[in-house]
Scaffold this motif. Sequence first.
Motif, PDB file in Angstrom:
ATOM      1  N   ARG A  99      12.005   1.454  -9.866  1.00  0.00           N
ATOM      2  CA  ARG A  99      11.758   2.892 -10.008  1.00  0.00           C
ATOM      3  C   ARG A  99      10.602   3.170 -10.963  1.00  0.00           C
ATOM      4  N   ALA A 100      10.335   2.235 -11.861  1.00  0.00           N
ATOM      5  CA  ALA A 100       9.209   2.409 -12.777  1.00  0.00           C
ATOM      6  C   ALA A 100       7.876   2.336 -12.040  1.00  0.00           C
ATOM      7  N   LYS A 101       7.860   1.754 -10.839  1.00  0.00           N
ATOM      8  CA  LYS A 101       6.624   1.622 -10.067  1.00  0.00           C
ATOM      9  C   LYS A 101       6.255   2.908  -9.335  1.00  0.00           C
ATOM     10  N   GLU A 102       7.202   3.787  -9.135  1.00  0.00           N
ATOM     11  CA  GLU A 102       6.965   4.935  -8.270  1.00  0.00           C
ATOM     12  C   GLU A 102       6.214   6.053  -8.965  1.00  0.00           C
ATOM     13  N   ARG A 103       5.404   6.753  -8.190  1.00  0.00           N
ATOM     14  CA  ARG A 103       4.753   7.970  -8.657  1.00  0.00           C
ATOM     15  C   ARG A 103       5.741   9.129  -8.579  1.00  0.00           C
ATOM     16  N   VAL A 104       5.330  10.278  -9.097  1.00  0.00           N
ATOM     17  CA  VAL A 104       6.161  11.481  -8.995  1.00  0.00           C
ATOM     18  C   VAL A 104       6.274  11.901  -7.533  1.00  0.00           C
ATOM     19  N   PHE A 105       5.150  11.885  -6.806  1.00  0.00           N
ATOM     20  CA  PHE A 105       5.144  12.103  -5.357  1.00  0.00           C
ATOM     21  C   PHE A 105       5.051  10.730  -4.702  1.00  0.00           C
ATOM     22  N   SER A 106       6.104  10.314  -4.016  1.00  0.00           N
ATOM     23  CA  SER A 106       6.171   8.979  -3.428  1.00  0.00           C
ATOM     24  C   SER A 106       6.186   9.093  -1.905  1.00  0.00           C
ATOM     25  N   LEU A 107       5.109   8.694  -1.285  1.00  0.00           N
ATOM     26  CA  LEU A 107       4.982   8.805   0.175  1.00  0.00           C
ATOM     27  C   LEU A 107       5.891   7.810   0.879  1.00  0.00           C
ATOM     28  N   ARG A 108       6.600   8.273   1.894  1.00  0.00           N
ATOM     29  CA  ARG A 108       7.431   7.403   2.736  1.00  0.00           C
ATOM     30  C   ARG A 108       6.917   7.476   4.174  1.00  0.00           C
ATOM     31  N   ASP A 109       6.922   6.329   4.856  1.00  0.00           N
ATOM     32  CA  ASP A 109       6.390   6.294   6.214  1.00  0.00           C
ATOM     33  C   ASP A 109       7.367   6.901   7.219  1.00  0.00           C
ATOM     34  N   GLU A 110       7.041   6.811   8.495  1.00  0.00           N
ATOM     35  CA  GLU A 110       7.867   7.440   9.530  1.00  0.00           C
ATOM     36  C   GLU A 110       9.232   6.798   9.664  1.00  0.00           C
ATOM     37  N   PHE A 111       9.421   5.629   9.079  1.00  0.00           N
ATOM     38  CA  PHE A 111      10.724   4.972   9.075  1.00  0.00           C
ATOM     39  C   PHE A 111      11.436   5.128   7.728  1.00  0.00           C
ATOM     40  N   GLY A 112      10.876   5.931   6.838  1.00  0.00           N
ATOM     41  CA  GLY A 112      11.465   6.148   5.523  1.00  0.00           C
ATOM     42  C   GLY A 112      11.132   5.056   4.535  1.00  0.00           C
ATOM     43  N   GLY A 113      10.310   4.086   4.934  1.00  0.00           N
ATOM     44  CA  GLY A 113      10.016   2.950   4.079  1.00  0.00           C
ATOM     45  C   GLY A 113       9.024   3.274   2.976  1.00  0.00           C
ATOM     46  N   TRP A 114       9.107   2.506   1.902  1.00  0.00           N
ATOM     47  CA  TRP A 114       8.246   2.689   0.736  1.00  0.00           C
ATOM     48  C   TRP A 114       7.357   1.469   0.584  1.00  0.00           C
ATOM     49  N   ASP A 115       6.048   1.707   0.449  1.00  0.00           N
ATOM     50  CA  ASP A 115       5.086   0.634   0.242  1.00  0.00           C
ATOM     51  C   ASP A 115       4.388   0.887  -1.089  1.00  0.00           C
ATOM     52  N   PRO A 116       4.629   0.044  -2.100  1.00  0.00           N
ATOM     53  CA  PRO A 116       3.991   0.257  -3.406  1.00  0.00           C
ATOM     54  C   PRO A 116       2.467   0.341  -3.328  1.00  0.00           C
ATOM     55  N   ARG A 117       1.875  -0.302  -2.307  1.00  0.00           N
ATOM     56  CA  ARG A 117       0.413  -0.305  -2.191  1.00  0.00           C
ATOM     57  C   ARG A 117      -0.129   1.047  -1.738  1.00  0.00           C
ATOM     58  N   ARG A 118       0.751   1.925  -1.234  1.00  0.00           N
ATOM     59  CA  ARG A 118       0.303   3.246  -0.792  1.00  0.00           C
ATOM     60  C   ARG A 118       0.517   4.315  -1.862  1.00  0.00           C
ATOM     61  N   GLN A 119       0.860   3.886  -3.060  1.00  0.00           N
ATOM     62  CA  GLN A 119       1.033   4.845  -4.152  1.00  0.00           C
ATOM     63  C   GLN A 119      -0.309   5.497  -4.479  1.00  0.00           C
ATOM     64  N   ARG A 120      -0.259   6.808  -4.725  1.00  0.00           N
ATOM     65  CA  ARG A 120      -1.493   7.545  -4.983  1.00  0.00           C
ATOM     66  C   ARG A 120      -1.646   7.831  -6.482  1.00  0.00           C
ATOM     67  N   PRO A 121      -2.875   7.845  -6.974  1.00  0.00           N
ATOM     68  CA  PRO A 121      -3.075   8.182  -8.391  1.00  0.00           C
ATOM     69  C   PRO A 121      -2.648   9.617  -8.668  1.00  0.00           C
ATOM     70  N   GLU A 122      -2.138   9.861  -9.859  1.00  0.00           N
ATOM     71  CA  GLU A 122      -1.689  11.212 -10.241  1.00  0.00           C
ATOM     72  C   GLU A 122      -2.273  11.578 -11.608  1.00  0.00           C
ATOM     73  N   LEU A 123      -3.612  11.572 -11.660  1.00  0.00           N
ATOM     74  CA  LEU A 123      -4.302  11.896 -12.895  1.00  0.00           C
ATOM     75  C   LEU A 123      -4.217  13.391 -13.183  1.00  0.00           C
ATOM     76  N   TRP A 124      -4.071  13.724 -14.438  1.00  0.00           N
ATOM     77  CA  TRP A 124      -4.042  15.118 -14.889  1.00  0.00           C
ATOM     78  C   TRP A 124      -2.968  15.947 -14.184  1.00  0.00           C
ATOM     79  N   GLN A 125      -1.860  15.319 -13.835  1.00  0.00           N
ATOM     80  CA  GLN A 125      -0.740  15.991 -13.171  1.00  0.00           C
ATOM     81  C   GLN A 125      -1.170  16.679 -11.874  1.00  0.00           C
ATOM     82  N   LEU A 126      -2.058  16.020 -11.152  1.00  0.00           N
ATOM     83  CA  LEU A 126      -2.467  16.491  -9.829  1.00  0.00           C
ATOM     84  C   LEU A 126      -1.720  15.649  -8.795  1.00  0.00           C
ATOM     85  N   TYR A 127      -0.942  16.309  -7.936  1.00  0.00           N
ATOM     86  CA  TYR A 127      -0.070  15.606  -7.001  1.00  0.00           C
ATOM     87  C   TYR A 127      -0.555  15.811  -5.570  1.00  0.00           C
ATOM     88  N   ASN A 128      -0.572  14.722  -4.827  1.00  0.00           N
ATOM     89  CA  ASN A 128      -1.062  14.735  -3.460  1.00  0.00           C
ATOM     90  C   ASN A 128       0.125  14.637  -2.503  1.00  0.00           C
TER      91      ASN A 128
END
Length: 318
Positions: A159-188
């Motif tokens: 859970r320490a690896k996850e961003r605040v906004f954590s993208l999940r694919d069409e199967f609900g899966g999580w890929d740590p390599r697809r984590q997006r930067p969240e600089l200055w509290q900007l969420y994508n």
Amino acid sequence: MTSPTTTTGGPAGAARRTGGPFALSHLDALESEAVHIFREVGGEFERPVILFSGGKDSIVMLHLALKAFAPAPVPFSLLHVDTGHNFPEVLEFRDRTAARHGLRLHVASVQEFIDAGTLRERPDGTRNPLQTVPLLDAIETHRFDAVFGGGRRDEEKARAKERVFSLRDEFGGWDPRRQRPELWQLYNGRHSPGEHVRVFPLSNWTELDVWQYIARERIELPAIYYAHEREVFSRNGMWLAPGEWGGPKEGEPVERRRVRYRTVGDMSCTGAVDSGAGTIEAVIAEIAASRLTERGATRADDKLSEAAMEDRKREGYF
């Protein structure tokens, strides 16, 4: 002479430089961040939902959502994945809270999937890993595009690896390599059709922060979080509650002890801790002195392997 527009002298300027009365306390800063996250999701997504189990983190999360949109009602419904082995007092609190705030509660039942033959009981009796399929089914059925969870980075290394906004694919899966930067509290929150985003407003909170906030806001919790006498038995160094899930086994005597729960989930994998902390103040003192995270001390499902949580998250678990 210094221009009036650049003056930083005087008591007010000194207070700003030294973090005086104009500075937020650490709880105010955490609250402000969480409120901002709720409002961001409210403006960016079409069908968000809050995971609400009746546990302390989801209760604090709902409290923050109520603050974020007051005096208007919370514009999200609630979702709980019921394993069928949850603590009865927590389920009662869940239902009462949803009714008090006039919120719609969706319940995804693991038992229904077992009865339909979609899932099979595990040999160890725990149903916590079985929550993934009902969760993903509920997300797809109700077309939820953002799902709030109470996960915190201090709980567990995955859970320490996850961003605040954590993208999940069409199967609900999580890929740590697809984590997006969240600089200055900007969420994508951008996502493709079929994908969704898991949102963690409490990411930067610790267990101690949560309890200090509960104390400050006078938030009601299920009594299970405070010291009480309960029948338990020992398994793998944990005090587990007897139940229909299959415990205790032969050679696991039941005894009555004064305990409390630091976290709540499936009864088959959530352990109690010996405790005399019957008040919020006593709980805070106990946590401040602890050197074990709440999941590390009381969750058997995280001890199945070194990467147990991360493996489940990759499959769609929260």
